[in-house]
Structure formats: C-alpha cells, structure tokens
Design an enzyme around this catalytic site. Sequence first.
Site, short mmCIF file in Angstrom:
data_model
loop_
_atom_site.label_atom_id
_atom_site.label_comp_id
_atom_site.label_asym_id
_atom_site.label_seq_id
_atom_site.Cartn_x
_atom_site.Cartn_y
_atom_site.Cartn_z
N HIS B 104 0.79 -1.23 0.00
CA HIS B 104 0.00 0.00 0.00
C HIS B 104 0.82 1.28 0.00
O HIS B 104 0.26 2.37 -0.06
CB HIS B 104 -0.95 0.02 1.21
CG HIS B 104 -1.96 -1.09 1.19
ND1 HIS B 104 -2.98 -1.14 0.28
CD2 HIS B 104 -2.10 -2.18 1.97
CE1 HIS B 104 -3.72 -2.23 0.51
NE2 HIS B 104 -3.20 -2.87 1.53
N CYS B 246 -23.05 -0.74 24.86
CA CYS B 246 -24.42 -0.24 24.81
C CYS B 246 -25.43 -1.37 25.04
O CYS B 246 -26.37 -1.21 25.82
CB CYS B 246 -24.70 0.40 23.45
SG CYS B 246 -24.67 2.20 23.47
#
Lengths: 109, 285
Positions: B104, B246
């Site tokens: 990359h 959560c």
Amino acid sequence: MADNVKPRVKAPRKASAGETVTIKTLISHPMESGQRKDADGNTIPRSIINRFTCEFNGETVVDVTMEPAISTNPYFEFEAVIPDAGDMVFTWYDDDGSVYEETKSIALG
Amino acid sequence: MKKTALITALLGAGAITAGMAWAEPVEDTLIINEETELTTWTDAPAAVEGALPEVISGWHFRGTETRAMQADDFDNPGMIFVEQAMDAWDTVEGEAGKSCASCHGDAGDSMKGVRAVYPKWNEDAGEVRTLEMQVNACRTENMEAEPLKYTGTEMTSMLALISSVSRGMPVNVATDGPVAETWEAGKELYYTRTGQLELSCANCHEDNYGRMIRADHLSQGQINGFPVYRLKNTKLNGVHARFKGCVRDTRAETYKPGSPEFVALELYVASRGNGLSVEGPSVRN
C-alpha cells in the site's frame, strides 16, 4: 528500556523579540510507578521519566522533577519569553539512564 | 376544587420540568489543526429520513475542553496511537515477508477515503466487510500473519491511522445492491428492544438525544468519529466494543465484536451518518 518512548514538542517556528510563546511537550512513556504487581504477585519495577528540562540558548526555562504519581505520557505546557532567535532544547531523563532530547529552532520574525 | 386541581397540575408540570435534564448539542465549528473544517452537523441522509431532522456528530454533545482536544492533533491523545500504527504499518510480519507498506505504500496516499466507505461489499469473499475484517483479511491472506484481535489496541490503532487520513471526507457507505439485505438486518437490530431494560438503539439515540442519561449526554450515536479516544478508559475504542457496551447497558447478553449481527448494525449505523465528516480518532468522554 521502556518501549515506544517518543518525545514530541509543539513550538512556534517564529516569534517576535520579547514575545511570550506557548510550548507544548509530550513524551509517550508508560510511567510504571513501582507500586503495581504482576499476575504472579511480583512487584513491577519502577520505570519513569524522573526529570524534564527545557533550555533556550543554554538558559534554563523549566526544570521539573517528576515522581511516580505522574501518569502515562507526561504532558507539559508552559510559556516562555523569546528574547532572541535560538534553539530550544528539551531533555527527558529516564530511570533506566536513557536521555531523550529534542531541539526546536525559533527564528525572529 | 378547581383551584386545587390547577395547583396540582402546576406543581406536576414543575416537577416534570425539573426532572428533565436537557443537554442540547452545542453550536460550534470543528476545525482540525486550524486548517481542515469538518462537517459535524448536516442534513439527514436517506437512511434516517423521517426519523431525524438532521444528523449531528457526537462532538457537539461534549464539553468545551473535550471539543478543543480533538481540534489539535498535538492535544488529541488518539494521535499517539496513530503514530504507533505508522510504525506497525512499516513493520514486516508473517510468512510472506511483507508489511502493509509493501503493497500500500504511504498510508497518507493509499488509504485516503477508505474509512469513508466502510463497511462495504467484498465481491471476492461475497460478504460485507468492516474495515477491521479487511485489515485482518490482508494480514492472513497477503501477509500470512496472525490476525489482530478485533477490538485490541493494535487493531484500533491501525484503524485510527486509516481514519485519520480521511478526516474531513464525508462518510458515504452504500446501502443498496449486494449490501441491501445486511443493511435491512442492521436496521431491524437498531429498532429491536433488548435486555431487561427493553431498550433499542433508537430509544436513546433517536428518541432522546440531547437529553441526559444519568450523568452523560445522549448523542445520536453516530460512528463517524470512530475509533474514539475515551477519557474514561484512556484508550481507543472500536465501534463493536462500543456496541457491546451499549447492549450490555440494556442488561442483555451481547453479540460478539466481529459477529454478523454487529457487522450489519455497523453498516446501518454508519449509513445514518452519511454526509458527516470522517472524524477518527475523535475524543469523547
């Protein structure tokens, strides 16, 4: 030697003579207090940055003694009057004898 | 009689007003390093049409000092992890003798815009992939290295690096085509009440954002700022770790980070923030 120790400094490149500038410094360091124990109950040896200094053209700006209660990645922000162009040298002293140094040049302008 | 009823009504109204703690989002502009202005408050995207009038980044729900921390890379503690990930980016690992950089190159160039479109469909694998899944696919298939723990520090740091180079670009995840089914599944989860408290995501983040939940402000639950450096645990937190927290708070058994349920939920929640800027690594309470 502690891993991933890297000093960082944010200082202006230019200042007018007599100007007060803000300097921010941070060094990534675990600051192991020496009070903690590992999973086997053995004390993890103390490993901290014990002193931080800043000099401008050889004159001391700050000289800080650090103790084990200072948390990870110690951050210092302070103000300095810039009388003249010059080099600001920042030095951190590690318990293990390592010395980390960073220099920032400040020009008049 | 009438008078008493009126007084009671007034007292009642007073009690309700006192009990309601409002915590409206603060009007402010987020400019990173005095140069990049971020979109943190914008028109509602298609995904939330009819549900929310506009979408607001969690940044607006935080205090002055916390907001300021995110506006400067030197003050943002999340950037320390970005720097560590930069070192990891160049580190050769695995049997193939490659690093991220081998393929990359410079992350600042090659990863620009990547965060904004994930989770997205991967044609070869025939699945919806989160950015974490893609990083691990790269590690196992191309580098022949061990995958990173889904919510571990190395993974969140790498995500912070990849996110940081896309800051300011609008979140733009696809919700149609091959991902439509997963997106619908995510939406279903978002509106499904779970746990002993029988709360869905929407009960807090859609119906009650801008109010207090105990001592904390309820935001819209946008995930454009992930990974998030939280002052409460002094580390970077990934999306699925947050979801898990959560769901746990509804007193339910949680799904696992990286599970198909959370991948679907992430896709849906990300699409609710389409149009907001990528902010990661952000700073929150």
